[in-house]
Design a protein around this motif. Structure first.
Motif, PDB file in Angstrom:
ATOM      1  N   GLY A   1      43.721   3.098  -1.337  1.00  0.00           N
ATOM      2  CA  GLY A   1      43.780   4.526  -1.623  1.00  0.00           C
ATOM      3  C   GLY A   1      44.880   4.867  -2.605  1.00  0.00           C
ATOM      4  O   GLY A   1      44.714   5.743  -3.463  1.00  0.00           O
ATOM      5  N   ALA A   2      46.028   4.181  -2.500  1.00  0.00           N
ATOM      6  CA  ALA A   2      47.120   4.407  -3.449  1.00  0.00           C
ATOM      7  C   ALA A   2      46.709   4.007  -4.861  1.00  0.00           C
ATOM      8  O   ALA A   2      47.037   4.692  -5.842  1.00  0.00           O
ATOM      9  CB  ALA A   2      48.360   3.627  -3.011  1.00  0.00           C
ATOM     10  N   LEU A   3      45.977   2.893  -4.977  1.00  0.00           N
ATOM     11  CA  LEU A   3      45.502   2.457  -6.294  1.00  0.00           C
ATOM     12  C   LEU A   3      44.376   3.361  -6.805  1.00  0.00           C
ATOM     13  O   LEU A   3      44.239   3.557  -8.018  1.00  0.00           O
ATOM     14  CB  LEU A   3      45.014   1.008  -6.210  1.00  0.00           C
ATOM     15  CG  LEU A   3      46.060  -0.031  -5.793  1.00  0.00           C
ATOM     16  CD1 LEU A   3      45.427  -1.412  -5.691  1.00  0.00           C
ATOM     17  CD2 LEU A   3      47.220  -0.059  -6.769  1.00  0.00           C
ATOM     18  N   SER A   4      43.573   3.892  -5.872  1.00  0.00           N
ATOM     19  CA  SER A   4      42.458   4.755  -6.275  1.00  0.00           C
ATOM     20  C   SER A   4      42.945   6.014  -6.972  1.00  0.00           C
ATOM     21  O   SER A   4      42.281   6.524  -7.886  1.00  0.00           O
ATOM     22  CB  SER A   4      41.614   5.123  -5.053  1.00  0.00           C
ATOM     23  OG  SER A   4      41.003   3.995  -4.482  1.00  0.00           O
ATOM     24  N   GLU A   5      44.097   6.537  -6.539  1.00  0.00           N
ATOM     25  CA  GLU A   5      44.627   7.731  -7.204  1.00  0.00           C
ATOM     26  C   GLU A   5      44.902   7.451  -8.675  1.00  0.00           C
ATOM     27  O   GLU A   5      44.576   8.268  -9.549  1.00  0.00           O
ATOM     28  CB  GLU A   5      45.909   8.193  -6.513  1.00  0.00           C
ATOM     29  CG  GLU A   5      46.469   9.469  -7.125  1.00  0.00           C
ATOM     30  CD  GLU A   5      47.831   9.851  -6.575  1.00  0.00           C
ATOM     31  OE1 GLU A   5      48.363  10.882  -7.031  1.00  0.00           O
ATOM     32  OE2 GLU A   5      48.352   9.123  -5.715  1.00  0.00           O
ATOM     33  N   ILE A   6      45.484   6.280  -8.969  1.00  0.00           N
ATOM     34  CA  ILE A   6      45.729   5.898 -10.365  1.00  0.00           C
ATOM     35  C   ILE A   6      44.409   5.751 -11.106  1.00  0.00           C
ATOM     36  O   ILE A   6      44.236   6.245 -12.229  1.00  0.00           O
ATOM     37  CB  ILE A   6      46.530   4.582 -10.436  1.00  0.00           C
ATOM     38  CG1 ILE A   6      47.874   4.714  -9.688  1.00  0.00           C
ATOM     39  CG2 ILE A   6      46.746   4.162 -11.876  1.00  0.00           C
ATOM     40  CD1 ILE A   6      48.850   5.631 -10.342  1.00  0.00           C
ATOM     41  N   GLN A   7      43.457   5.075 -10.457  1.00  0.00           N
ATOM     42  CA  GLN A   7      42.149   4.837 -11.098  1.00  0.00           C
ATOM     43  C   GLN A   7      41.437   6.140 -11.434  1.00  0.00           C
ATOM     44  O   GLN A   7      40.861   6.301 -12.515  1.00  0.00           O
ATOM     45  CB  GLN A   7      41.292   3.986 -10.154  1.00  0.00           C
ATOM     46  CG  GLN A   7      39.877   3.732 -10.662  1.00  0.00           C
ATOM     47  CD  GLN A   7      38.830   4.517  -9.883  1.00  0.00           C
ATOM     48  OE1 GLN A   7      38.934   4.677  -8.674  1.00  0.00           O
ATOM     49  NE2 GLN A   7      37.824   5.009 -10.575  1.00  0.00           N
ATOM     50  N   LEU A   8      41.501   7.107 -10.542  1.00  0.00           N
ATOM     51  CA  LEU A   8      40.825   8.382 -10.769  1.00  0.00           C
ATOM     52  C   LEU A   8      41.537   9.207 -11.837  1.00  0.00           C
ATOM     53  O   LEU A   8      40.885   9.894 -12.629  1.00  0.00           O
ATOM     54  CB  LEU A   8      40.753   9.160  -9.455  1.00  0.00           C
ATOM     55  CG  LEU A   8      39.812   8.559  -8.393  1.00  0.00           C
ATOM     56  CD1 LEU A   8      40.037   9.220  -7.051  1.00  0.00           C
ATOM     57  CD2 LEU A   8      38.356   8.712  -8.824  1.00  0.00           C
ATOM     58  N   ARG A   9      42.864   9.138 -11.864  1.00  0.00           N
ATOM     59  CA  ARG A   9      43.606   9.917 -12.856  1.00  0.00           C
ATOM     60  C   ARG A   9      43.355   9.444 -14.281  1.00  0.00           C
ATOM     61  O   ARG A   9      43.349  10.243 -15.207  1.00  0.00           O
ATOM     62  CB  ARG A   9      45.106   9.867 -12.544  1.00  0.00           C
ATOM     63  CG  ARG A   9      45.553  10.837 -11.448  1.00  0.00           C
ATOM     64  CD  ARG A   9      47.037  10.705 -11.209  1.00  0.00           C
ATOM     65  NE  ARG A   9      47.542  11.732 -10.306  1.00  0.00           N
ATOM     66  CZ  ARG A   9      48.026  12.913 -10.694  1.00  0.00           C
ATOM     67  NH1 ARG A   9      48.072  13.209 -11.986  1.00  0.00           N
ATOM     68  NH2 ARG A   9      48.462  13.781  -9.803  1.00  0.00           N
ATOM     69  N   ILE A  10      43.175   8.139 -14.458  1.00  0.00           N
ATOM     70  CA  ILE A  10      42.986   7.619 -15.824  1.00  0.00           C
ATOM     71  C   ILE A  10      41.510   7.497 -16.188  1.00  0.00           C
ATOM     72  O   ILE A  10      41.175   7.135 -17.328  1.00  0.00           O
ATOM     73  CB  ILE A  10      43.687   6.264 -15.997  1.00  0.00           C
ATOM     74  CG1 ILE A  10      43.024   5.188 -15.137  1.00  0.00           C
ATOM     75  CG2 ILE A  10      45.183   6.386 -15.672  1.00  0.00           C
ATOM     76  CD1 ILE A  10      43.592   3.799 -15.346  1.00  0.00           C
ATOM     77  N   GLY A  11      40.621   7.788 -15.218  1.00  0.00           N
ATOM     78  CA  GLY A  11      39.194   7.720 -15.502  1.00  0.00           C
ATOM     79  C   GLY A  11      38.684   6.313 -15.696  1.00  0.00           C
ATOM     80  O   GLY A  11      37.722   6.100 -16.462  1.00  0.00           O
ATOM     81  N   LEU A  12      39.276   5.339 -15.031  1.00  0.00           N
ATOM     82  CA  LEU A  12      38.834   3.955 -15.163  1.00  0.00           C
ATOM     83  C   LEU A  12      37.400   3.809 -14.656  1.00  0.00           C
ATOM     84  O   LEU A  12      37.031   4.370 -13.630  1.00  0.00           O
ATOM     85  CB  LEU A  12      39.773   3.042 -14.356  1.00  0.00           C
ATOM     86  CG  LEU A  12      39.576   1.534 -14.543  1.00  0.00           C
ATOM     87  CD1 LEU A  12      39.866   1.132 -15.981  1.00  0.00           C
ATOM     88  CD2 LEU A  12      40.487   0.760 -13.589  1.00  0.00           C
TER      89      LEU A  12
END
Length: 661
Positions: free
Chosen positions: A463-474
């Motif tokens: 979940g912590a990594l998902s926030e980064i993934q969603l913010r950058i649109g990966l």
């Protein structure tokens, strides 16, 4: 002469603390800028004076000046030089001097780096810090003087407590005190704001870096203390719910709630009253921990055996600061303007949920720690509240909190969409489900609920990594755009992700090590073999040696797996000759940086054998590695421009320069 100079420096520092606690406060009241301006130079001068006093005591230890009673009782001329340094704070008097030294360091930092603070807020804050410093300097000078001389100086010292002669002592207490004392700044800011009657989002932005610093250092200090107990005491445990361990854990829980509450206040101007209350309670819990350790009411390997009169003095400080702070809060809080309104389903709501569970968990630990003491004081009955109580009360409150950790950052401020936020965590859901199924399929033994706990830890980490993934649109945007967004993310986002990921790592380590560790306690003679979790331990024999101020009896064990040599371990029974006190020195082998083989020796038997305790601890290092990652998250957040002290002022000056060019 150096000792007398150190004592004199403390007296001068006390006099300055009295001036600092009165003059700036009165200057703020009458709006006299010159009186308010004296706070910063006085705070810096106090730091110099207490620093000289600390250096004087350190010099006495390094040179083995046994005419100083504190040095005589806690040092020995044959000790390694490192432990002569660490002996300075390996006792009550020296550790209190370290406490005051850290206190004036934080006060000096506010004076030097708080240039962008409003003059009244800065003056009131440093005045409150002056009250705290004066009180503890009075305590040191009158009840815990580290510079007391002995009329007829002995030739040799009594040596430091052997279990404290370890590298962990060089790291653990200073880090812990930096965390404890660091929360005094948040307390001082809160009392200053209540005195002035003005609390807003700007106040939260000023206080949040100090809370981050204290929280991060306390995190690292608790982790270091846990690892020290793990390898030094030879019990194979990393947390025993010891009352003194709880004394450091409670301010950490409350400080974590304060950190999240300050975010809401900074972003939305909400939770003002709650944030102020948490600031007071967090430092109050730090003071409570000081009382428990030094009052003589607890028996623990962590506690200082001291004169109960010192405990009475600290109890008086406790009543003065906690009672005074809460009284001022009760008087001024109803006059504060309420902040922004938000829906229950929102990022603010998630942070409030976080605060509620953390506060309830703190209360559970507090009750379990103090109830036996209160019962004994009232009825004389002695009871023990141990791990079963804490696991049954603290554990269940952490489950909904951990479930909510990945969801909160994905909710919008003011009003959010819970269903949409959870749908965006599909990768975390998938990873969690896969981890649970994999554990049930491949792992035998252990608790049937352990895979669910592992899944919960994985949920937090992914979940912590998902926030980064969603913010950058990966996976949704072209890679170059995602990379540009990644490089442009605010550092507070990275800090939050690191903090939450580290929390998941620690939970994962706790669950796996607790559920799947194996243990064997046997009596072995040279030539004997023992098998545990696929590893074979062959006892080769003993070797005795004399080093510095102790004698070692080291065992040699060859470790093999599938008939292949793995390593050689040397657990040791050590006897310190001055105090004739034995200690256990464990031997640890770490495999792939996560799993450990842990071995310690017991008593030697009459037939030539020796008791051996062996543990196989899978993924145990994640407990402490996760704490380090959390600490790094705090450090990363501190580098964000919005949290750097003085950044708003520099920005303002830059705009002014541009307009005049």
């Amino acid at each position: 002469m150096i000792i007398e100079l150190g004592h004199y420096m403390l007296v001068l520092a006390f006099a300055l603390a009295l001036v600092q606690s009165v003059v700036p406060l009165w200057g703020a009241r009458v709006n006299d800028s010159r009186m308010m301006a004296v706070a910063s130079p006085i705070a810096v001068t106090q730091f110099l004076f207490v620093g000289l006093a600390f250096a004087a005591l350190t010099h006495a230890y390094v040179t083995s000046d046994f005419s100083v009673q504190n040095v005589y009782e806690n040092s020995h001329s044959s000790m390694p030089l490192l432990f002569k340094y660490t002996s300075v704070w390996g006792n009550h008097e020296g550790s209190m001097l370290l406490w005051v030294f850290i206190l004036v360091i934080f006060g000096a930092m506010v004076g030097v780096f708080g240039r962008n603070l409003p003059p009244k807020l800065k003056a009131n804050t440093l005045a409150v810090q002056g009250w705290i410093t004066a009180a503890f300097l009075l305590f040191v000078l009158f009840t815990s003087n580290p510079f007391h001389r002995i009329a007829n100086a002995p030739i040799e010292g009594r040596d430091l407590n052997p279990i404290l002669q370890d590298i962990g002592l060089a790291i653990h207490p200073p880090l812990l005190y930096l965390g404890y004392v660091g929360f005094s700044i948040a307390f001082a800011f809160s009392i200053a704001a209540l005195l002035e009657g003005r609390i807003d989002a700007a106040w939260a932005r000023w206080v949040r870096p100090w809370v981050l610093v204290a929280w991060g250092l306390l995190t690292l200090g608790i982790a270091m203390g846990s690892y020290w107990a793990y390898y030094e005491l030879g019990w194979g445990g990393y947390w025993f719910w010891d009352p003194v361990e709880n004394a450091s854990f409670m301010p950490w829980l409350s400080g974590t709630a304060l950190l999240h509450s300050a975010v809401v206040m900074e972003k939305r101007g909400a939770l003002k009253v709650w944030t102020i209350l948490l600031s007071i309670l967090t430092f109050s819990l730090s003071l409570l921990g000081t009382f428990l350790v030094r009052s003589g009411v607890l028996t623990s390997v962590h506690a200082f055996a001291t004169d109960p009169s010192r405990g009475v003095f600290i109890l008086a400080l406790l009543v003065a600061f906690i009672g005074g702070g809460l009284t001022l809060f009760a008087w001024r809080a109803p006059l504060l303007r309420q902040g922004g309104v938000f829906a229950p389903i929102s990022r603010e709501g998630a942070l409030v949920l976080n605060n509620l569970f953390l506060s309830a968990a703190t209360a559970a630990v507090l009750v379990g720690t103090l109830y036996p003491l209160a019962l004994e004081a009232i009825t004389g009955a002695k009871i023990s509240v141990g791990a079963p109580f804490f696991n049954a009360t603290f554990g269940p409150m952490m489950i909904p909190l951990l479930l909510a950790v990945p969801i909160g950052p994905l909710l919008a401020w003011k009003r959010g969409d819970l269903i949409a936020a959870t749908q965006r965590l599909y990768i975390a859901f998938g990873g969690t489900l896969f981890a649970i199924i994999l554990c049930y399929s491949l792992i035998e033994g252990g608790s049937t609920l352990a895979p669910l706990g592992i899944g919960l830890a994985v949920w937090v980490m992914i979940g912590a990594l998902s926030e980064i993934q969603l913010r950058i649109g990966l996976f949704k945007l072209p890679f170059k755009i995602s990379l540009a967004r990644l490089l442009g993310l605010p550092r507070t986002v990275w800090g939050t992700a690191f903090g939450h990921f580290g929390l998941g790592m620690t939970v994962l380590g706790l669950i796996v090590a607790s559920a799947y560790q194996t243990e064997s306690i046997v009596v072995m003679k040279p030539g004997d073999k023992e098998t545990l979790s696929g590893y074979t331990f062959e006892f080769e024999g003993f070797k005795e040696s004399a080093e510095f101020n102790y004698v070692d009896l080291a065992g040699t064990f060859n470790i093999t797996r599938d008939d292949k040599f793995v390593t050689e371990l040397h657990p040791t029974k050590r006897v310190y000759t001055t105090r004739n006190m034995p200690t256990t020195e464990t031997a640890i082998y770490t495999n792939w940086g996560v799993t450990q083989l842990y071995m310690s020796l017991g008593d030697k038997q009459k037939d030539g054998g020796i008791a051996v305790r062996v543990y196989y601890k899978p993924w145990v290092t994640f407990i402490w590695l996760g704490s380090v990652v959390m600490f790094l998250g705090g450090c990363i957040s501190l580098t964000d421009r919005r949290l750097r002290i003085g950044a708003p002022a520099r920005k303002g000056r830059a705009k002014h320069a541009a307009s005049t060019a």
